[in-house]
Design a protein around this motif. Sequence first.
Motif, short mmCIF file in Angstrom:
data_model
loop_
_atom_site.label_atom_id
_atom_site.label_comp_id
_atom_site.label_asym_id
_atom_site.label_seq_id
_atom_site.Cartn_x
_atom_site.Cartn_y
_atom_site.Cartn_z
N PRO A 12 -19.34 -12.28 -7.38
CA PRO A 12 -20.68 -11.94 -6.86
C PRO A 12 -21.73 -11.82 -7.96
CG PRO A 12 -19.00 -10.49 -5.92
CD PRO A 12 -18.34 -11.26 -7.01
N LEU A 13 -21.30 -11.64 -9.21
CA LEU A 13 -22.27 -11.48 -10.30
C LEU A 13 -22.65 -12.82 -10.94
CD1 LEU A 13 -20.69 -8.25 -11.55
CD2 LEU A 13 -23.06 -8.49 -10.85
N GLY A 14 -22.18 -13.92 -10.35
CA GLY A 14 -22.62 -15.24 -10.82
C GLY A 14 -21.69 -15.86 -11.84
N TYR A 15 -20.56 -15.21 -12.17
CA TYR A 15 -19.60 -15.83 -13.08
C TYR A 15 -18.79 -16.87 -12.31
CZ TYR A 15 -20.58 -11.78 -16.03
OH TYR A 15 -21.20 -10.83 -16.79
N GLU A 16 -18.48 -17.99 -12.99
CA GLU A 16 -17.62 -18.98 -12.36
C GLU A 16 -16.18 -18.69 -12.78
OE1 GLU A 16 -18.82 -23.08 -12.88
OE2 GLU A 16 -16.75 -23.74 -12.55
N LEU A 17 -15.32 -18.50 -11.80
CA LEU A 17 -13.95 -18.13 -12.15
C LEU A 17 -12.98 -19.30 -12.05
CD1 LEU A 17 -14.94 -15.30 -12.31
CD2 LEU A 17 -12.92 -14.57 -11.05
N LEU A 18 -12.15 -19.44 -13.10
CA LEU A 18 -11.05 -20.40 -13.08
C LEU A 18 -9.80 -19.54 -13.10
CD1 LEU A 18 -12.35 -22.62 -16.03
CD2 LEU A 18 -12.65 -23.09 -13.61
N THR A 19 -8.75 -20.00 -12.45
CA THR A 19 -7.54 -19.17 -12.45
C THR A 19 -6.34 -19.97 -12.92
OG1 THR A 19 -7.14 -19.72 -10.14
CG2 THR A 19 -8.32 -17.67 -10.56
N ALA A 20 -5.37 -19.24 -13.50
CA ALA A 20 -4.10 -19.85 -13.90
C ALA A 20 -3.01 -18.83 -13.64
CB ALA A 20 -4.15 -20.24 -15.37
N GLN A 21 -1.86 -19.30 -13.13
CA GLN A 21 -0.80 -18.34 -12.78
C GLN A 21 0.34 -18.32 -13.80
OE1 GLN A 21 -0.40 -19.21 -8.43
NE2 GLN A 21 -0.76 -17.01 -8.32
N SER A 22 0.15 -19.02 -14.89
CA SER A 22 1.14 -18.95 -15.97
C SER A 22 0.44 -19.25 -17.29
CB SER A 22 2.23 -20.01 -15.74
OG SER A 22 1.70 -21.30 -15.94
N GLY A 23 1.12 -18.88 -18.37
CA GLY A 23 0.56 -19.14 -19.70
C GLY A 23 0.38 -20.64 -19.93
N LYS A 24 1.36 -21.41 -19.47
CA LYS A 24 1.30 -22.86 -19.67
C LYS A 24 0.08 -23.44 -18.94
CE LYS A 24 4.38 -26.86 -19.19
NZ LYS A 24 3.90 -27.58 -18.02
N ALA A 25 -0.12 -23.00 -17.70
CA ALA A 25 -1.27 -23.51 -16.92
C ALA A 25 -2.58 -23.09 -17.59
CB ALA A 25 -1.21 -22.98 -15.49
N ALA A 26 -2.59 -21.88 -18.17
CA ALA A 26 -3.82 -21.40 -18.83
C ALA A 26 -4.16 -22.29 -20.03
CB ALA A 26 -3.63 -19.96 -19.29
N LEU A 27 -3.14 -22.61 -20.84
CA LEU A 27 -3.38 -23.44 -22.03
C LEU A 27 -3.83 -24.84 -21.63
CD1 LEU A 27 -0.37 -22.27 -24.24
CD2 LEU A 27 -2.77 -21.62 -24.48
N GLU A 28 -3.28 -25.35 -20.53
CA GLU A 28 -3.71 -26.68 -20.04
C GLU A 28 -5.18 -26.64 -19.61
OE1 GLU A 28 0.70 -28.09 -18.57
OE2 GLU A 28 -0.82 -27.64 -17.04
N THR A 29 -5.56 -25.57 -18.91
CA THR A 29 -6.96 -25.45 -18.48
C THR A 29 -7.89 -25.39 -19.69
OG1 THR A 29 -6.25 -24.23 -16.53
CG2 THR A 29 -8.58 -24.03 -17.12
N LEU A 30 -7.44 -24.67 -20.73
CA LEU A 30 -8.29 -24.52 -21.91
C LEU A 30 -8.50 -25.83 -22.65
CD1 LEU A 30 -7.00 -21.09 -23.22
CD2 LEU A 30 -9.31 -21.58 -22.46
N THR A 31 -7.53 -26.73 -22.59
CA THR A 31 -7.74 -28.01 -23.27
C THR A 31 -8.60 -28.95 -22.42
OG1 THR A 31 -5.64 -28.80 -22.44
CG2 THR A 31 -5.63 -28.03 -24.69
N ALA A 32 -8.59 -28.73 -21.10
CA ALA A 32 -9.31 -29.66 -20.22
C ALA A 32 -10.73 -29.20 -19.87
CB ALA A 32 -8.51 -29.86 -18.92
N ARG A 33 -10.97 -27.90 -19.89
CA ARG A 33 -12.24 -27.37 -19.40
C ARG A 33 -12.93 -26.52 -20.45
NH1 ARG A 33 -12.38 -26.63 -13.65
NH2 ARG A 33 -14.53 -26.00 -14.07
N HIS A 34 -14.25 -26.41 -20.31
CA HIS A 34 -14.97 -25.45 -21.15
C HIS A 34 -14.78 -24.05 -20.56
CE1 HIS A 34 -18.17 -23.62 -23.49
NE2 HIS A 34 -18.50 -23.01 -22.36
N VAL A 35 -14.40 -23.11 -21.40
CA VAL A 35 -14.19 -21.73 -20.93
C VAL A 35 -14.92 -20.78 -21.89
CG1 VAL A 35 -12.43 -19.92 -20.68
CG2 VAL A 35 -11.97 -22.22 -19.81
N ASP A 36 -15.62 -19.78 -21.34
CA ASP A 36 -16.36 -18.84 -22.19
C ASP A 36 -15.57 -17.57 -22.50
OD1 ASP A 36 -19.01 -20.19 -22.38
OD2 ASP A 36 -18.87 -20.04 -20.21
#
Length: 336
Positions: free
Chosen positions: A26-50
């Motif tokens: 509700p505060l305007g942040y865009e949320l990405l989610t990952a349910q494992s460490g491996k998925a998180a690292l994959e998201t970080l290589t593919a997407r811009h994350v702040d």
Amino acid sequence: MEKIYKILCVDDEDFNLDLLETILSPLGYELLTAQSGKAALETLTARHVDLVLLDINMPEMDGYEVCGKIKSDPQTRHIPVIMITSLDSRDNKLRSIEAGADEFLGKPLDQSELLLRVKNILAARDYEDTFTYLIHALARTSEANDMDTGNHILRVGEYSAIIARELGMPEKFIETIRLQATLHDMGKVHIPSHILKKDGRLNESEMEEVKKHSAFGAMIIGDHPRLAFGKRIALSHHEKWDGTGYPTGLKGEEIPLEARIVAIADCYDALRNSRIYKPRYDHWAACKVITEGDGRLQPEHFDPQILAIFKRIEPMFAALYDKLKDAPTVNGNPLH
Ligand SMILES: [Fe+2]
Ligand SMILES: [Fe+2]
């Protein structure tokens, strides 16, 4: 337009991810989610994350390991990480700090504490990004007058960071030299362009003019404490270990360490670049000049410990040069 921050929430439990989403979306942040460490690292290589919000207890790869990987990868180490730890666990907090976490939050999550931490950490990150951007912008102004390009400046920062790491310097030193080495030739904005772009060797009085760029650089950078490092580099990157450099003729360890590191990084890159009056050296020819000398340049000009490191890791210099090569040009104009 307002920036929309992207926050990656990492947790193996749906309930916790939903909770973060309910609080933050509700505060305007865009949320990405990952349910494992491996998925998180994959998201970080593919997407811009702040920002990463990272749970500790996850199967396979736990939060400490994920955080360690984020902070050891040059592509992701600048992304702030907030670890979500069990309340009152001193051990968890210590391990989070060791893994490189920027902040931690206790479970159960306190909504106002979470919002405050997120807001503050993103503001601090923005400030650092702006600082980096402005240093690079300042560094690029020195090119206007010179044959060097933006990539020369970036490469010198990267080589310097590699040497600093090999010397065992702390992470803060490595990050600072990577950024502030880019200011080494700042003073060239004060040197007449017809000298810097002269088609041929410089005569003695022109050489004396060019030598003034060290002091000019230090003067432009000025006295802000956060730029003291860059100022020392600008002033002393042409000093030589044997005392034959300029502007002061400092010798050995009288020369600041950061300037001794940049001296060899700058020299390697200058040799690899073509100038109007000299051809481009390939990697091996550049290494030979640095390690054996060529009449003008001598190995005695460099700190012996840094020269030994250069000899050991020179393939990394070659790889970096290729990675950050300048765009091809026609008559000095970039090809698009
Ligand atoms: Fe210089
Ligand atoms: Fe340079």
